[in-house]
Design a protein around this motif. Sequence first.
Motif, short mmCIF file in Angstrom:
data_model
loop_
_atom_site.label_atom_id
_atom_site.label_comp_id
_atom_site.label_asym_id
_atom_site.label_seq_id
_atom_site.Cartn_x
_atom_site.Cartn_y
_atom_site.Cartn_z
N ARG A 633 -1.29 2.20 2.67
CA ARG A 633 -0.91 0.91 3.25
C ARG A 633 -1.95 0.44 4.25
O ARG A 633 -2.34 -0.74 4.25
N ALA A 634 -2.46 1.33 5.09
CA ALA A 634 -3.44 0.94 6.10
C ALA A 634 -4.76 0.50 5.47
O ALA A 634 -5.49 -0.30 6.03
N THR A 635 -5.06 1.04 4.28
CA THR A 635 -6.32 0.71 3.61
C THR A 635 -6.21 -0.55 2.77
O THR A 635 -7.04 -1.46 2.87
N PHE A 636 -5.17 -0.65 1.95
CA PHE A 636 -5.08 -1.73 0.97
C PHE A 636 -4.08 -2.82 1.32
O PHE A 636 -4.12 -3.89 0.71
N GLY A 637 -3.19 -2.55 2.26
CA GLY A 637 -2.11 -3.50 2.52
C GLY A 637 -2.59 -4.88 2.90
O GLY A 637 -2.04 -5.89 2.44
N ASP A 638 -3.61 -4.97 3.74
CA ASP A 638 -4.08 -6.29 4.18
C ASP A 638 -4.75 -7.06 3.05
O ASP A 638 -4.52 -8.27 2.87
N GLU A 639 -5.57 -6.38 2.25
CA GLU A 639 -6.21 -7.06 1.11
C GLU A 639 -5.17 -7.51 0.07
O GLU A 639 -5.25 -8.62 -0.45
N PHE A 640 -4.20 -6.64 -0.20
CA PHE A 640 -3.19 -7.02 -1.19
C PHE A 640 -2.37 -8.21 -0.69
O PHE A 640 -2.01 -9.09 -1.48
N ALA A 641 -2.09 -8.25 0.60
CA ALA A 641 -1.35 -9.38 1.16
C ALA A 641 -2.16 -10.67 1.05
O ALA A 641 -1.62 -11.73 0.70
N ALA A 642 -3.46 -10.58 1.32
CA ALA A 642 -4.32 -11.76 1.21
C ALA A 642 -4.40 -12.26 -0.22
O ALA A 642 -4.55 -13.47 -0.47
N MET A 643 -4.31 -11.35 -1.17
CA MET A 643 -4.35 -11.71 -2.58
C MET A 643 -3.00 -12.19 -3.11
O MET A 643 -2.92 -12.74 -4.21
N GLY A 644 -1.95 -11.96 -2.34
CA GLY A 644 -0.61 -12.29 -2.83
C GLY A 644 -0.12 -11.31 -3.88
O GLY A 644 0.63 -11.67 -4.78
N VAL A 645 -0.52 -10.04 -3.74
CA VAL A 645 -0.17 -9.00 -4.71
C VAL A 645 0.97 -8.16 -4.14
O VAL A 645 0.91 -7.69 -3.01
#
Length: 851
Positions: A633-645
């Motif tokens: 979550r700490a690694t990918f959570g922000d990118e996935f949120a920005a992508m709407g994934v």
Amino acid sequence: MAELFGSFDRGQIDSDIVARTIGLHRVAKKMYAALPEGSEEKAILDAYADGISQCNARLVTGDEKLSSAMVALPAEAFQPWDGADILAVARLQSENLSFTGTEEIAQSEFNAKALAAFGTPPTNPRAGILVDLIRFAPLEASKILSGFPNDGAHTQSGSHTLPLAAAHTKPGPAVHVPLSAFAGADAFIDAERKQRSILGERPFTGSNNWVVRGARTTTGHAMLASDPHLTLSAPAVFYMVHLNVTDAQGDKSKNLNASGLAFPGIPGIILGHNDHVAWGATVANYDVTDVYSEELTPDLTAVKFKGQSVPIEKIRETIKVGGGDAVEYDILNVPHHGPLMPQIADHRPKAPDPAKGAISIKWTGMQPTNEFAAVLGFMRAKNVDDARVAMRNFEVGAQNWVFADTDGNIFYSSQSKVPKRDVRAFTGWNPSTFTGAIPAFVLPGDGSAEWTGFLDEAYIPHAKNPPGDFVATANNDQVGITFDNNPTNKRLPNGDPVYLNGLGYDAGYRHARIKKRIEDVGNRMTLDEMASIQSDARSAVGAALTSKILEALQRAREATSTTNPELAALVAGRPPALFDEIRDVLTRWGTETNYDAASGMSPENNQPVDNAKEALASKATVIFNAWLVRMIRATFGDEFAAMGVTRAPYDLRKLLVDLMTADPSTLATKEALFDDLGTTAKVETRDERIVFSLLDAIDYLNGRLGGDRTKWRWGALHTVSFDALVPLWGRLSIPPSGDPVFPNGFPRHGDGYNVDVAAYRIQVQEWKDVSFSYSHGPTQRFVIDMDPAGPKARNALPGGAIWDNRDDNPHFRDEAELWRRNKNAPVSFTHDDVKTEAESRTLYTQPQRAK
């Protein structure tokens, strides 16, 4: 499903829309019609369907009773069957084993969202996110054979070693599918996954099998082990059957004596043995599904193909809905590809917008084949060569089949229809720039990426009595085509470019572990040693990443407000003894237990065990896995949120291991993915994210398991339940709902990528309250010694022989009790042994007809 349960769960309508779109019933009718009148296959299907129909009729009249726990199931649900119904069930199983349309759509949508969020400019540090996250190479390069076979005479012994050199490539068409084309895709993807979950889940594969020649066994006989992983449900996916049939007309070629697993609704033994041959299977993961981006005419009546307009076919469907109006709609079918993916909104299918295009789905299972002939051939095979001939009928649902016979031979093959494609569908792919076309993602539907035939049997990976005297498979890359991260640049022995699969293969850890266990025995193997490998729970991810945690933890303890203020701030105020304890536990996890992902809870009373070694391994496992979900979550959570994934394209464990074990200088994003997009005032590093996640994990475990860390056990969180297929039937789950000893399920070892997989699901949005329970595992624990005097088999299933707990039936869950303790029991095979062991016998006689 909607007709039965639509009033309780409207989502069942969506699952029915998916099944109707793929067309399991349509192809089943074609398969049945293609069987010659008077053929044995047709006679068996008809007889089996008649037996189901007779039982259903008795249920309707009340002469046969269901368990009282099966509520809300009306008598009118039990209808007559015919042979096509059986083949539809068989196609459902094939879909689970080989259909990847929804995965390819989901992956392509993920790619489009990444490009939309981060683009391609070099000024954006995350522009290369797809290059770093979507990697085709396994985590461990372990393959089944040394190279493609070259077996035109079909007598292959060993395997043909061929360096997998790069083939000549020419640019292929780039496919940039707009996000608008994926409108409504999420509902279709979710519904297909729900439908599939009845049998199993992809991409979290976990099946294993291996065969060993007599040179490696104590008995001198060939031995086989098989533990296919599917959904752990109640009732179990398979049930045990022994067919011992003598032809009434004295034709010995029609006799059957086979024992093993049957699939409800399909006659025959799909996994098991006869007097001479044993067989097991794992999913081969060949890419036999393609999705195409279609250009539609404005009136939605045709698609553009090779410069021409090809009319779209309409197939009318009606879905009855319990407690509601029927859903009537047209499936739009592209004749040369397959059905268009419908947009599902409010449990209704919606035709695509011609201005935005559409996605069609092509799968080998949409054409009629005859897998039942293969199964019938297995049951009558006298040796592995007979089994190979029979296997040529197994064209859909590709498996890594392993065989052993009483003559001491072993054989492996992944026989199936594997599409050959126009080279423009894959030879222009460039993994370093993430450009070009590849069949793992949406392909152009204009005619440039079509199937041109099927791979010749001579080149499909297979081997008889190979060097080393054993073969193992674990859903992994058969010949290493993905090892260089590019599955499109390989050639067959005849020089032809070839593409077998991209993202579907397993990470490779399990296969490597099985090989090592076999090779490290140090003596001839016993059947017990064969079975013990099935229970192996070494944490491959723990072995890969624990050193990274320890290194980051050490740097954090040495950090100061001057040298590394972010790390120093994280550990400030925490007692040094806490860090000493974590370092000691994680270090000893490797040095003393070899990263055993132990449960640490008694399978008898669900209490912590006192064994010091198991307690250590269990404590380390729970700390590591609590950290793992937070690190993801700490690694990918922000990118996935920005992508709407909201969902990962494939297992997030692999994404993290790939990222954390790579040299940062070789990554397209360097270390940008560890930086949190939400904290613009500072730049988070990998070490900061590791320590942040570790401390958060400790706080979580303090709240979940209590402050006494000597009592922390992995099995207190990591559990399995064999849940009833219908949630209303909780009393028929194992353990039943509300069980006083095991209220959350049985404690289990394993944490993903173990041989005994036990992988809990991780999604980035669930990191705070992820459930560490799991529902996907071995549907048998089968081992067998192919003794010429009579095969010696052992097995255990996740369930029982009788799915009815009335009167506390002892056979409702007796197999499950063996299974969850990683044990098995002998399975009687000879008539005398069966008669001796039988608790009771029921004899059915056919009345004499009047002359």
